[in-house]
Design a protein around this motif. Structure first.
Motif, mmCIF file in Angstrom:
data_model
loop_
_atom_site.group_PDB
_atom_site.id
_atom_site.type_symbol
_atom_site.label_atom_id
_atom_site.label_comp_id
_atom_site.label_asym_id
_atom_site.label_seq_id
_atom_site.Cartn_x
_atom_site.Cartn_y
_atom_site.Cartn_z
ATOM 1 N N GLY A 44 14.365 19.115 31.275
ATOM 2 C CA GLY A 44 14.320 20.561 31.135
ATOM 3 C C GLY A 44 13.478 21.046 29.977
ATOM 4 O O GLY A 44 13.309 22.249 29.798
ATOM 5 N N GLU A 45 12.947 20.147 29.178
ATOM 6 C CA GLU A 45 12.092 20.513 28.054
ATOM 7 C C GLU A 45 10.678 20.015 28.324
ATOM 8 O O GLU A 45 10.499 19.004 28.995
ATOM 9 C CB GLU A 45 12.582 19.872 26.761
ATOM 10 N N MET A 46 9.695 20.705 27.765
ATOM 11 C CA MET A 46 8.310 20.274 27.906
ATOM 12 C C MET A 46 7.736 20.043 26.513
ATOM 13 O O MET A 46 7.621 20.971 25.726
ATOM 14 C CB MET A 46 7.493 21.335 28.659
ATOM 15 N N ASN A 47 7.411 18.793 26.226
ATOM 16 C CA ASN A 47 6.812 18.437 24.953
ATOM 17 C C ASN A 47 5.328 18.796 25.007
ATOM 18 O O ASN A 47 4.593 18.282 25.841
ATOM 19 C CB ASN A 47 6.991 16.944 24.684
ATOM 20 N N GLU A 48 4.886 19.655 24.129
ATOM 21 C CA GLU A 48 3.490 20.091 24.141
ATOM 22 C C GLU A 48 2.607 19.250 23.231
ATOM 23 O O GLU A 48 1.428 19.567 23.048
ATOM 24 C CB GLU A 48 3.416 21.570 23.808
ATOM 25 N N ASP A 49 3.146 18.171 22.658
ATOM 26 C CA ASP A 49 2.344 17.235 21.860
ATOM 27 C C ASP A 49 1.687 16.241 22.812
ATOM 28 O O ASP A 49 2.226 15.177 23.106
ATOM 29 C CB ASP A 49 3.213 16.503 20.828
ATOM 30 N N ILE A 50 0.531 16.599 23.296
ATOM 31 C CA ILE A 50 -0.164 15.839 24.344
ATOM 32 C C ILE A 50 -0.684 14.519 23.790
ATOM 33 O O ILE A 50 -1.318 14.490 22.741
ATOM 34 C CB ILE A 50 -1.305 16.682 24.933
ATOM 35 N N ILE A 51 -0.397 13.436 24.529
ATOM 36 C CA ILE A 51 -0.893 12.118 24.130
ATOM 37 C C ILE A 51 -2.061 11.667 24.998
ATOM 38 O O ILE A 51 -2.855 10.838 24.579
ATOM 39 C CB ILE A 51 0.228 11.047 24.137
ATOM 40 N N LEU A 52 -2.153 12.195 26.212
ATOM 41 C CA LEU A 52 -3.232 11.830 27.135
ATOM 42 C C LEU A 52 -3.685 13.052 27.915
ATOM 43 O O LEU A 52 -2.864 13.879 28.309
ATOM 44 C CB LEU A 52 -2.758 10.778 28.148
ATOM 45 N N THR A 53 -4.973 13.139 28.153
ATOM 46 C CA THR A 53 -5.536 14.173 29.025
ATOM 47 C C THR A 53 -6.474 13.490 30.002
ATOM 48 O O THR A 53 -7.322 12.699 29.602
ATOM 49 C CB THR A 53 -6.302 15.241 28.219
ATOM 50 N N PHE A 54 -6.300 13.810 31.273
ATOM 51 C CA PHE A 54 -7.169 13.279 32.319
ATOM 52 C C PHE A 54 -7.911 14.459 32.940
ATOM 53 O O PHE A 54 -7.286 15.442 33.348
ATOM 54 C CB PHE A 54 -6.360 12.550 33.395
#
Length: 144
Positions: A44-54
C-alpha cells in the motif's frame, strides 16, 4: 450420431467458457515511456527512492508483457511485504497521464512472480518464463 455430438458439445462449452474467462492485469492503452523500480517499504506504500529506471524498448516490452499476461488468482495475496515497487509511466502528447503503481514479489528462477496493483490485494501471477526475464533485468541492473 447427433446425440454423441450434442453430448460432447454440452461438456466442452462450459470448459471453453471457463478457459476464456482468465483475467489479466491491465495497463493504459498508451505507449510506456519508462518503468521505475524501488525497494518496497510495504504493501500500500510507494517508495519514491528509485533504484532502477528502464526506458529502452526491449526492457519496456518485457515489463509490459510480464504485467499484461499476469493472471488473476482467486483470493487475496497472502505473502510477506512486496520486494519491489514498480511505477509504469506513459508517453502522451495529450498531457500528463497517471502512473501505474504496482507491487512485485519477484519469484525465484523458474518460479512464478506476483504483481498487485498498489492499493489492491488481488494477486496476479506471471509465468516462470516471465519471472526469469524480470530477474535478468532487475537483478543484473541492480547489482551493476
Amino acid at each position: 450420431m447427433k446425440a454423441v455430438f450434442f453430448s460432447i458439445a454440452i461438456i466442452l462449452c462450459p470448459l471453453l467458457l471457463v478457459g476464456c474467462s482468465t483475467e489479466t492485469m491491465v495497463l493504459l492503452d498508451e505507449e510506456i515511456s519508462k518503468v521505475n523500480i524501488s525497494k518496497s517499504k510495504g504493501f500500500g506504500e510507494m517508495n519514491e527512492d528509485i533504484i532502477l529506471t528502464f526506458n529502452d524498448t526491449k526492457s519496456l516490452e518485457t515489463f509490459e508483457k510480464a504485467i499484461t499476461t499476469a493472471v488473476k488468482q482467486s483470493g487475496k495475496v497472502n505473502v510477506s511485504d512486496p520486494e519491489y515497487d514498480i511505477m509504469v509511466a506513459y508517453k502522451s502528447e495529450k498531457g500528463a497521464l497517471p502512473t501505474h503503481a504496482l507491487h512485485l514479489w519477484l519469484g525465484m528462477e523458474n518460479e512464478k512472480s506476483i504483481f498487485t496493483y498498489m492499493m489492491d490485494e488481488t494477486a496476479y501471477y506471471t509465468s516462470p518464463e516471465m519471472t526469469n526475464k524480470l530477474r535478468k533485468l532487475i537483478l543484473s541492473d541492480e547489482n551493476s
